[in-house]
Design a protein around this motif. Structure first.
Motif, PDB file in Angstrom:
ATOM      1  N   PRO A  57      41.179  41.484  46.480  1.00 25.53           N
ATOM      2  CA  PRO A  57      41.701  41.490  47.992  1.00 25.53           C
ATOM      3  C   PRO A  57      40.708  41.965  48.997  1.00 25.53           C
ATOM      4  CG  PRO A  57      43.325  42.101  46.603  1.00 25.53           C
ATOM      5  CD  PRO A  57      42.121  42.178  45.711  1.00 25.53           C
ATOM      6  N   PHE A 104      47.811  37.859  45.404  1.00 33.92           N
ATOM      7  CA  PHE A 104      46.961  36.597  44.982  1.00 33.92           C
ATOM      8  C   PHE A 104      48.132  35.462  44.745  1.00 33.92           C
ATOM      9  CE2 PHE A 104      43.209  39.045  44.459  1.00 33.92           C
ATOM     10  CZ  PHE A 104      42.189  38.220  45.044  1.00 33.92           C
ATOM     11  N   PRO A 180      40.756  35.431  39.603  1.00 30.72           N
ATOM     12  CA  PRO A 180      42.115  35.654  40.226  1.00 30.72           C
ATOM     13  C   PRO A 180      42.734  34.758  40.699  1.00 30.72           C
ATOM     14  CG  PRO A 180      40.402  36.756  41.446  1.00 30.72           C
ATOM     15  CD  PRO A 180      39.741  36.189  40.165  1.00 30.72           C
ATOM     16  N   TYR A 181      41.840  33.857  41.372  1.00 35.07           N
ATOM     17  CA  TYR A 181      42.514  32.468  42.000  1.00 35.07           C
ATOM     18  C   TYR A 181      43.138  31.660  41.219  1.00 35.07           C
ATOM     19  CZ  TYR A 181      40.095  34.532  45.955  1.00 35.07           C
ATOM     20  OH  TYR A 181      39.438  35.284  46.694  1.00 35.07           O
ATOM     21  N   ASN A 252      40.318  35.395  51.782  1.00 34.90           N
ATOM     22  CA  ASN A 252      41.033  35.030  50.702  1.00 34.90           C
ATOM     23  C   ASN A 252      41.715  34.048  50.408  1.00 34.90           C
ATOM     24  OD1 ASN A 252      41.874  38.694  50.033  1.00 34.90           O
ATOM     25  ND2 ASN A 252      40.291  37.535  48.591  1.00 34.90           N
ATOM     26  N   MET A 256      40.896  30.573  48.020  1.00 40.29           N
ATOM     27  CA  MET A 256      42.022  30.148  47.437  1.00 40.29           C
ATOM     28  C   MET A 256      42.063  28.554  47.489  1.00 40.29           C
ATOM     29  SD  MET A 256      44.524  30.981  45.407  1.00 40.29           S
ATOM     30  CE  MET A 256      45.131  32.728  45.852  1.00 40.29           C
TER      31      MET A 256
END
Length: 278
Positions: A57, A104, A180-181, A252, A256
């Motif tokens: 983040p 996320f 993480p995405y 972010n 994404m």
């Protein structure tokens, strides 16, 4: 595929139009107590830059090179062997992992349909994000302890070790920054997402280009952001925490959508032809 600046403008538009999730990047900035104190207690003029990555983040510390605060764990916890520091470190890892999971997951839902349930995403993705945060932190912690016990010449040796560690960090982050995405887009576990991220990294292409352009963008922003946050007492830090949180959310969101575009197994987050979200 759209150009990098088009993607950035799109991410900024999403962040400004629906900034609810900015609370998480703001909290990430505030919870990094070492850097907050380093800025508040710094005396004198300070300049610095940082090369950011889209792995976590985004917060003010993605764009600000805080005055030297020593060796820190990746979640912003001071390295130390005292029981108090160990407990604080564990708590920080857990809290930040759960916040990242909700953040996320909710960001992906927000881009897909405009709504999200933050705590549902915490429950759904908390475990993989906990591992994703804890393992690198333990590696850094162990390396820092080893460093403290082996460095004989704090001037030369420490500089070389820190420089090599920074290079290793960015190389490692390159291979895993999509993880993480992918966890939230594919709704898979950590290892499946990690395997896919490494596959993209080995393939290079758009994945490699995006990493470099992202880092260059943050590098440019950080020169001016560092001057403001560190050298303007109080107000600079407040503006940095709030503005850095919003910019972090925008980047972010940009990442994404980029990951969704290059990953055939991820759901579509919209068409670039008419920019209609689906």
């Amino acid at each position: 595929m759209p150009g990098f600046l088009t993607r950035i403008a799109d991410g900024w538009s999403h962040a400004v139009d629906d900034p609810r999730l900015v609370v998480v990047p703001i909290l990430f900035g505030i919870l990094n107590v070492d850097k907050m104190l380093a800025v508040l207690t710094h005396d004198g003029v300070y300049f610095g830059v940082t090369f950011g990555t889209p792995f976590s983040p985004g917060s003010v510390w993605e764009f600000v090179a805080a005055p030297n605060t020593g060796v820190n764990l990746s979640p912003g916890v001071p390295v130390g062997t005292e029981a108090r520091l160990v407990v604080l470190g564990v708590v920080a890892i857990v809290v930040k992992s759960l916040l990242a999971a909700g953040y996320f997951g909710s960001l992906a839902d927000q881009l897909k349909r405009g709504e999200f349930e933050f705590f549902d995403n915490v429950r759904a993705h908390g475990v993989p994000f906990l591992v994703l945060t804890a393992v690198p932190s333990l590696i850094v912690f162990g390396g820092a302890l080893a460093l403290m016990g082996t460095v004989r010449n704090p001037g030369t040796e420490l500089f070389v070790v820190v420089a090599l560690s920074a290079v290793a960090y960015f190389v490692a982050t390159y291979f895993v920054y999509a993880t993480p995405y992918l966890i939230v887009l594919r709704d898979v576990g950590l290892f499946d997402a990690l395997r896919a991220s490494v596959s993209f990294a080995v393939g290079g292409g758009a994945y490699f280009s995006y990493f470099l352009k992202y880092g260059a963008l943050v590098l440019g922003i950080s020169f001016f952001a560092t001057i403001l946050v560190v050298n303007v007492p109080g107000i600079g830090l407040l503006v940095g925490v709030l503005g850095g949180g919003l910019l972090g959310l925008a980047l972010n969101a940009t990442t994404m959508r980029f990951v969704a575009d290059i990953d055939s197994a991820s759901p579509s987050l919209g068409s670039w032809d008419d920019d209609v979200m689906v």
